[in-house]
Design a protein around this motif. Structure first.
Motif, mmCIF file in Angstrom:
data_model
loop_
_atom_site.group_PDB
_atom_site.id
_atom_site.type_symbol
_atom_site.label_atom_id
_atom_site.label_comp_id
_atom_site.label_asym_id
_atom_site.label_seq_id
_atom_site.Cartn_x
_atom_site.Cartn_y
_atom_site.Cartn_z
ATOM 1 N N CYS A 70 -99.548 -16.627 -57.711
ATOM 2 C CA CYS A 70 -99.454 -15.883 -56.459
ATOM 3 C C CYS A 70 -98.503 -16.617 -55.533
ATOM 4 O O CYS A 70 -98.459 -17.841 -55.527
ATOM 5 N N ALA A 71 -97.751 -15.868 -54.765
ATOM 6 C CA ALA A 71 -96.866 -16.469 -53.766
ATOM 7 C C ALA A 71 -97.532 -16.342 -52.407
ATOM 8 O O ALA A 71 -98.163 -15.330 -52.115
ATOM 9 N N GLY A 72 -97.409 -17.348 -51.607
ATOM 10 C CA GLY A 72 -97.995 -17.282 -50.269
ATOM 11 C C GLY A 72 -99.293 -18.065 -50.182
ATOM 12 O O GLY A 72 -99.559 -18.970 -50.966
ATOM 13 N N TYR A 73 -100.101 -17.702 -49.197
ATOM 14 C CA TYR A 73 -101.374 -18.383 -48.946
ATOM 15 C C TYR A 73 -102.433 -17.809 -49.879
ATOM 16 O O TYR A 73 -103.147 -16.878 -49.536
ATOM 17 N N CYS A 74 -102.528 -18.377 -51.065
ATOM 18 C CA CYS A 74 -103.367 -17.822 -52.137
ATOM 19 C C CYS A 74 -104.649 -18.608 -52.364
ATOM 20 O O CYS A 74 -105.452 -18.243 -53.215
ATOM 21 N N ASN A 75 -104.821 -19.698 -51.651
ATOM 22 C CA ASN A 75 -106.022 -20.527 -51.780
ATOM 23 C C ASN A 75 -106.692 -20.583 -50.412
ATOM 24 O O ASN A 75 -106.126 -21.108 -49.452
ATOM 25 N N ASN A 76 -107.866 -20.009 -50.335
ATOM 26 C CA ASN A 76 -108.586 -19.918 -49.066
ATOM 27 C C ASN A 76 -109.947 -20.566 -49.192
ATOM 28 O O ASN A 76 -110.645 -20.367 -50.186
ATOM 29 N N GLU A 77 -110.316 -21.323 -48.165
ATOM 30 C CA GLU A 77 -111.600 -22.016 -48.168
ATOM 31 C C GLU A 77 -112.261 -21.887 -46.805
ATOM 32 O O GLU A 77 -111.662 -22.221 -45.788
ATOM 33 N N VAL A 78 -113.483 -21.391 -46.815
ATOM 34 C CA VAL A 78 -114.275 -21.290 -45.595
ATOM 35 C C VAL A 78 -115.383 -22.336 -45.671
ATOM 36 O O VAL A 78 -116.082 -22.426 -46.684
ATOM 37 N N THR A 79 -115.513 -23.114 -44.611
ATOM 38 C CA THR A 79 -116.608 -24.072 -44.508
ATOM 39 C C THR A 79 -117.512 -23.623 -43.377
ATOM 40 O O THR A 79 -117.059 -23.449 -42.247
ATOM 41 N N VAL A 80 -118.781 -23.421 -43.722
ATOM 42 C CA VAL A 80 -119.773 -22.989 -42.735
ATOM 43 C C VAL A 80 -120.725 -24.152 -42.514
ATOM 44 O O VAL A 80 -121.338 -24.656 -43.455
ATOM 45 N N LYS A 81 -120.798 -24.572 -41.255
ATOM 46 C CA LYS A 81 -121.710 -25.643 -40.853
ATOM 47 C C LYS A 81 -122.460 -25.178 -39.618
ATOM 48 O O LYS A 81 -122.076 -24.201 -38.978
ATOM 49 N N GLN A 82 -123.458 -25.914 -39.281
ATOM 50 C CA GLN A 82 -124.226 -25.598 -38.088
ATOM 51 C C GLN A 82 -123.324 -25.598 -36.854
ATOM 52 O O GLN A 82 -123.513 -24.817 -35.928
ATOM 53 N N SER A 83 -122.295 -26.411 -36.869
ATOM 54 C CA SER A 83 -121.391 -26.542 -35.724
ATOM 55 C C SER A 83 -120.331 -25.447 -35.646
ATOM 56 O O SER A 83 -119.674 -25.292 -34.635
ATOM 57 N N GLY A 84 -120.120 -24.697 -36.741
ATOM 58 C CA GLY A 84 -119.121 -23.647 -36.710
ATOM 59 C C GLY A 84 -118.557 -23.313 -38.074
ATOM 60 O O GLY A 84 -119.024 -23.819 -39.099
ATOM 61 N N VAL A 85 -117.532 -22.474 -38.072
ATOM 62 C CA VAL A 85 -116.904 -22.012 -39.301
ATOM 63 C C VAL A 85 -115.420 -22.351 -39.241
ATOM 64 O O VAL A 85 -114.779 -22.179 -38.204
ATOM 65 N N GLN A 86 -114.881 -22.818 -40.354
ATOM 66 C CA GLN A 86 -113.463 -23.155 -40.435
ATOM 67 C C GLN A 86 -112.860 -22.493 -41.670
ATOM 68 O O GLN A 86 -113.462 -22.517 -42.750
ATOM 69 N N LEU A 87 -111.685 -21.916 -41.500
ATOM 70 C CA LEU A 87 -110.929 -21.352 -42.621
ATOM 71 C C LEU A 87 -109.676 -22.190 -42.809
ATOM 72 O O LEU A 87 -108.948 -22.458 -41.852
ATOM 73 N N ILE A 88 -109.432 -22.607 -44.047
ATOM 74 C CA ILE A 88 -108.203 -23.303 -44.398
ATOM 75 C C ILE A 88 -107.503 -22.453 -45.449
ATOM 76 O O ILE A 88 -108.085 -22.119 -46.475
ATOM 77 N N ARG A 89 -106.273 -22.087 -45.157
ATOM 78 C CA ARG A 89 -105.454 -21.302 -46.085
ATOM 79 C C ARG A 89 -104.336 -22.203 -46.578
ATOM 80 O O ARG A 89 -103.622 -22.794 -45.779
ATOM 81 N N LYS A 90 -104.182 -22.294 -47.893
ATOM 82 C CA LYS A 90 -103.159 -23.157 -48.486
ATOM 83 C C LYS A 90 -102.173 -22.317 -49.274
ATOM 84 O O LYS A 90 -102.546 -21.391 -49.980
ATOM 85 N N LYS A 91 -100.921 -22.695 -49.144
ATOM 86 C CA LYS A 91 -99.846 -22.007 -49.846
ATOM 87 C C LYS A 91 -99.697 -22.595 -51.246
ATOM 88 O O LYS A 91 -99.733 -23.810 -51.425
#
Length: 154
Positions: A43-64
């Motif tokens: 895949c070309a582009g941001y094809c690796n996505n990771e969501v981390t859910v913690k008590q403090s919040g949610v973070q999305l990291i998108r990797k190319k």
């Protein structure tokens, strides 16, 4: 005799209450987390996505693919939202699941994974994209929804 019976009932109720409260989800600490991700190798582009859910919040990291470029987005999470997510997960059952199901990302079909950390214990399950094991169906939709909620992070 009636007083003894009433005392027995009261003791039984109190004992049952204490036992049931101990059966509530293991004590969840602020370091506990749920990670959910998707990836597509061809895949070309941001094809690796990771969501981390913690008590403090949610973070999305998108990797190319093929490069160091990443995008990171964050949002807060209420205590109630965290509780709704964590209460659906039976960590004991989750930790007994196989590490891999099917053939994730074979023929570029994509892969999904869930990693849960409870205290110092961590377990990760990887599976074919939208081919989750039956045991994950109860909460995979919530994790997919958390990822989709970052529409502005493209």
């Amino acid at each position: 005799m009636k007083k003894i019976l009433n005392l027995t009932v009261i003791i039984t109720i109190i004992t049952a209450g204490l036992l049931l409260s101990g059966c509530d989800k293991e004590n969840v600490s602020s370091s506990d987390s749920i990670k959910y991700g998707t990836s597509f190798g061809m895949c070309a582009g941001y094809c690796n996505n990771e969501v981390t859910v913690k008590q403090s919040g949610v973070q999305l990291i998108r990797k190319k693919n093929g490069g160091p470029e990443t995008k990171t987005c964050q949002k807060s999470l209420t205590e109630e939202q965290w509780k709704q997510i964590i209460d659906k997960i039976d960590f004991e059952k989750f930790s007994k699941l196989n590490a891999v199901y099917g053939c994730p990302d074979c023929a570029d079909g994509g892969a999904e994974w869930i990693e849960i950390q409870r205290g110092q214990t961590k377990h990760k399950v990887t599976f074919e994209y939208h081919g989750e094991p039956e045991a994950l169906k109860g909460y995979i939709a919530d994790l997919r929804q958390q990822m989709a909620s970052f529409e502005d992070c493209k």
